[in-house]
Design a protein around this motif. Sequence first.
Motif, PDB file in Angstrom:
ATOM      1  N   PHE A 146      33.903  46.426  41.075  1.00 40.23           N
ATOM      2  CA  PHE A 146      34.792  45.629  40.255  1.00 40.23           C
ATOM      3  C   PHE A 146      36.210  46.193  40.318  1.00 40.23           C
ATOM      4  O   PHE A 146      36.398  47.403  40.330  1.00 40.23           O
ATOM      5  N   VAL A 147      37.192  45.302  40.355  1.00 41.48           N
ATOM      6  CA  VAL A 147      38.596  45.724  40.315  1.00 41.48           C
ATOM      7  C   VAL A 147      39.279  45.185  39.057  1.00 41.48           C
ATOM      8  O   VAL A 147      39.840  45.937  38.270  1.00 41.48           O
ATOM      9  N   ALA A 148      39.246  43.875  38.893  1.00 42.71           N
ATOM     10  CA  ALA A 148      39.908  43.283  37.729  1.00 42.71           C
ATOM     11  C   ALA A 148      39.385  41.875  37.507  1.00 42.71           C
ATOM     12  O   ALA A 148      39.111  41.151  38.472  1.00 42.71           O
ATOM     13  N   THR A 149      39.253  41.498  36.250  1.00 39.30           N
ATOM     14  CA  THR A 149      38.891  40.127  35.904  1.00 39.30           C
ATOM     15  C   THR A 149      39.707  39.668  34.712  1.00 39.30           C
ATOM     16  O   THR A 149      40.196  40.484  33.920  1.00 39.30           O
ATOM     17  N   GLY A 150      39.841  38.356  34.599  1.00 41.23           N
ATOM     18  CA  GLY A 150      40.530  37.771  33.467  1.00 41.23           C
ATOM     19  C   GLY A 150      39.836  36.492  33.035  1.00 41.23           C
ATOM     20  O   GLY A 150      39.322  35.751  33.877  1.00 41.23           O
ATOM     21  N   THR A 151      39.789  36.252  31.744  1.00 39.32           N
ATOM     22  CA  THR A 151      39.160  35.040  31.217  1.00 39.32           C
ATOM     23  C   THR A 151      40.214  33.997  30.860  1.00 39.32           C
ATOM     24  O   THR A 151      41.412  34.293  30.797  1.00 39.32           O
ATOM     25  N   ILE A 152      39.760  32.786  30.598  1.00 38.21           N
ATOM     26  CA  ILE A 152      40.681  31.719  30.215  1.00 38.21           C
ATOM     27  C   ILE A 152      41.283  31.996  28.850  1.00 38.21           C
ATOM     28  O   ILE A 152      42.309  31.406  28.494  1.00 38.21           O
ATOM     29  N   ASP A 153      40.670  32.899  28.087  1.00 40.46           N
ATOM     30  CA  ASP A 153      41.226  33.278  26.784  1.00 40.46           C
ATOM     31  C   ASP A 153      42.219  34.421  26.905  1.00 40.46           C
ATOM     32  O   ASP A 153      42.739  34.895  25.897  1.00 40.46           O
ATOM     33  N   GLY A 154      42.450  34.886  28.144  1.00 39.29           N
ATOM     34  CA  GLY A 154      43.439  35.939  28.351  1.00 39.29           C
ATOM     35  C   GLY A 154      42.906  37.348  28.223  1.00 39.29           C
ATOM     36  O   GLY A 154      43.684  38.303  28.174  1.00 39.29           O
ATOM     37  N   LYS A 163      44.501  50.927  36.829  1.00 36.66           N
ATOM     38  CA  LYS A 163      45.289  50.575  35.642  1.00 36.66           C
ATOM     39  C   LYS A 163      46.720  51.069  35.780  1.00 36.66           C
ATOM     40  O   LYS A 163      46.960  52.193  36.221  1.00 36.66           O
ATOM     41  N   GLY A 164      47.650  50.192  35.404  1.00 36.67           N
ATOM     42  CA  GLY A 164      49.063  50.539  35.512  1.00 36.67           C
ATOM     43  C   GLY A 164      49.630  50.270  36.893  1.00 36.67           C
ATOM     44  O   GLY A 164      50.851  50.317  37.085  1.00 36.67           O
ATOM     45  N   ARG A 165      48.768  49.988  37.867  1.00 35.42           N
ATOM     46  CA  ARG A 165      49.216  49.691  39.234  1.00 35.42           C
ATOM     47  C   ARG A 165      48.882  48.260  39.643  1.00 35.42           C
ATOM     48  O   ARG A 165      49.669  47.627  40.351  1.00 35.42           O
ATOM     49  N   PHE A 166      47.738  47.760  39.215  1.00 34.55           N
ATOM     50  CA  PHE A 166      47.296  46.412  39.590  1.00 34.55           C
ATOM     51  C   PHE A 166      47.383  45.488  38.373  1.00 34.55           C
ATOM     52  O   PHE A 166      47.047  45.892  37.252  1.00 34.55           O
ATOM     53  N   THR A 167      47.801  44.256  38.626  1.00 34.94           N
ATOM     54  CA  THR A 167      47.891  43.254  37.560  1.00 34.94           C
ATOM     55  C   THR A 167      47.253  41.961  38.031  1.00 34.94           C
ATOM     56  O   THR A 167      47.583  41.467  39.111  1.00 34.94           O
ATOM     57  N   ILE A 168      46.369  41.417  37.210  1.00 35.13           N
ATOM     58  CA  ILE A 168      45.745  40.137  37.527  1.00 35.13           C
ATOM     59  C   ILE A 168      46.421  39.050  36.706  1.00 35.13           C
ATOM     60  O   ILE A 168      46.777  39.251  35.541  1.00 35.13           O
ATOM     61  N   ILE A 174      37.294  27.398  34.239  1.00 34.25           N
ATOM     62  CA  ILE A 174      36.514  28.492  34.843  1.00 34.25           C
ATOM     63  C   ILE A 174      36.732  29.722  33.981  1.00 34.25           C
ATOM     64  O   ILE A 174      37.835  30.293  33.954  1.00 34.25           O
ATOM     65  N   ASN A 175      35.693  30.113  33.278  1.00 37.68           N
ATOM     66  CA  ASN A 175      35.847  31.137  32.253  1.00 37.68           C
ATOM     67  C   ASN A 175      36.328  32.473  32.808  1.00 37.68           C
ATOM     68  O   ASN A 175      37.213  33.098  32.232  1.00 37.68           O
ATOM     69  N   LEU A 176      35.752  32.891  33.914  1.00 41.10           N
ATOM     70  CA  LEU A 176      36.048  34.230  34.410  1.00 41.10           C
ATOM     71  C   LEU A 176      36.405  34.174  35.887  1.00 41.10           C
ATOM     72  O   LEU A 176      35.661  33.617  36.691  1.00 41.10           O
ATOM     73  N   MET A 177      37.524  34.775  36.236  1.00 41.45           N
ATOM     74  CA  MET A 177      37.928  34.911  37.640  1.00 41.45           C
ATOM     75  C   MET A 177      38.491  36.299  37.844  1.00 41.45           C
ATOM     76  O   MET A 177      39.037  36.904  36.910  1.00 41.45           O
ATOM     77  N   GLY A 178      38.350  36.770  39.068  1.00 46.05           N
ATOM     78  CA  GLY A 178      38.876  38.106  39.296  1.00 46.05           C
ATOM     79  C   GLY A 178      38.663  38.591  40.710  1.00 46.05           C
ATOM     80  O   GLY A 178      38.490  37.784  41.637  1.00 46.05           O
ATOM     81  N   TRP A 179      38.662  39.911  40.843  1.00 51.29           N
ATOM     82  CA  TRP A 179      38.626  40.554  42.153  1.00 51.29           C
ATOM     83  C   TRP A 179      37.648  41.732  42.159  1.00 51.29           C
ATOM     84  O   TRP A 179      37.576  42.502  41.187  1.00 51.29           O
ATOM     85  N   TYR A 180      36.946  41.842  43.272  1.00 51.74           N
ATOM     86  CA  TYR A 180      36.127  43.003  43.583  1.00 51.74           C
ATOM     87  C   TYR A 180      36.595  43.526  44.928  1.00 51.74           C
ATOM     88  O   TYR A 180      37.313  42.846  45.656  1.00 51.74           O
ATOM     89  N   VAL A 235      44.505  32.430  41.399  1.00 49.63           N
ATOM     90  CA  VAL A 235      44.501  33.722  40.704  1.00 49.63           C
ATOM     91  C   VAL A 235      45.128  34.755  41.634  1.00 49.63           C
ATOM     92  O   VAL A 235      44.871  34.746  42.848  1.00 49.63           O
ATOM     93  N   TYR A 236      45.949  35.612  41.050  1.00 52.37           N
ATOM     94  CA  TYR A 236      46.662  36.610  41.834  1.00 52.37           C
ATOM     95  C   TYR A 236      46.235  38.022  41.447  1.00 52.37           C
ATOM     96  O   TYR A 236      45.820  38.276  40.316  1.00 52.37           O
ATOM     97  N   LEU A 237      46.387  38.927  42.397  1.00 55.18           N
ATOM     98  CA  LEU A 237      46.241  40.353  42.117  1.00 55.18           C
ATOM     99  C   LEU A 237      47.474  41.037  42.692  1.00 55.18           C
ATOM    100  O   LEU A 237      47.614  41.158  43.910  1.00 55.18           O
ATOM    101  N   GLN A 238      48.374  41.427  41.811  1.00 56.54           N
ATOM    102  CA  GLN A 238      49.556  42.171  42.224  1.00 56.54           C
ATOM    103  C   GLN A 238      49.199  43.643  42.286  1.00 56.54           C
ATOM    104  O   GLN A 238      48.767  44.216  41.275  1.00 56.54           O
TER     105      GLN A 238
END
Length: 115
Positions: free
Chosen positions: A47-55, A64-69, A31-37, A78-81
């Motif tokens: 949009f909040v954050a997304t990440g691809t399989i390529d990182g 930024k600096g508070r949330f990590t996917i 799954i190329n793209l996963m994330g959070w809205y 998939v996690y959202l810290q």
Amino acid sequence: QVQLQASGGGLVQPGGSLRLSCAASRSIRDINLMGWYRQAPGKQREFVATGTIDGIVNVLDSVKGRFTISRDTAKNTVYLQMNSLKPEDTAVYYCYARMSGSAYWGQGTLVTVSS
């Protein structure tokens, strides 16, 4: 196709932390793209954050600096810290995936930041 199950929301005080989880019904290795809205009351979904399989990661400037996917392929999750939460982070958070040109959404989990 994929089904997404979001969890981990709740009530937290300002400055607190939560970790949201998005469990997929199938392997997420391809799954190329996963994330959070998120959608706050009376506002459009954003949009909040997304990440691809390529990182490749993209994050909303205000978090930024508070949330990590992150992505755990062994658990198909998939996690959202979320750290240093603010009242303006209050919203329903939706898990998202894009695969084979189609978009998939989870049911949402409510995050309330309040004292």
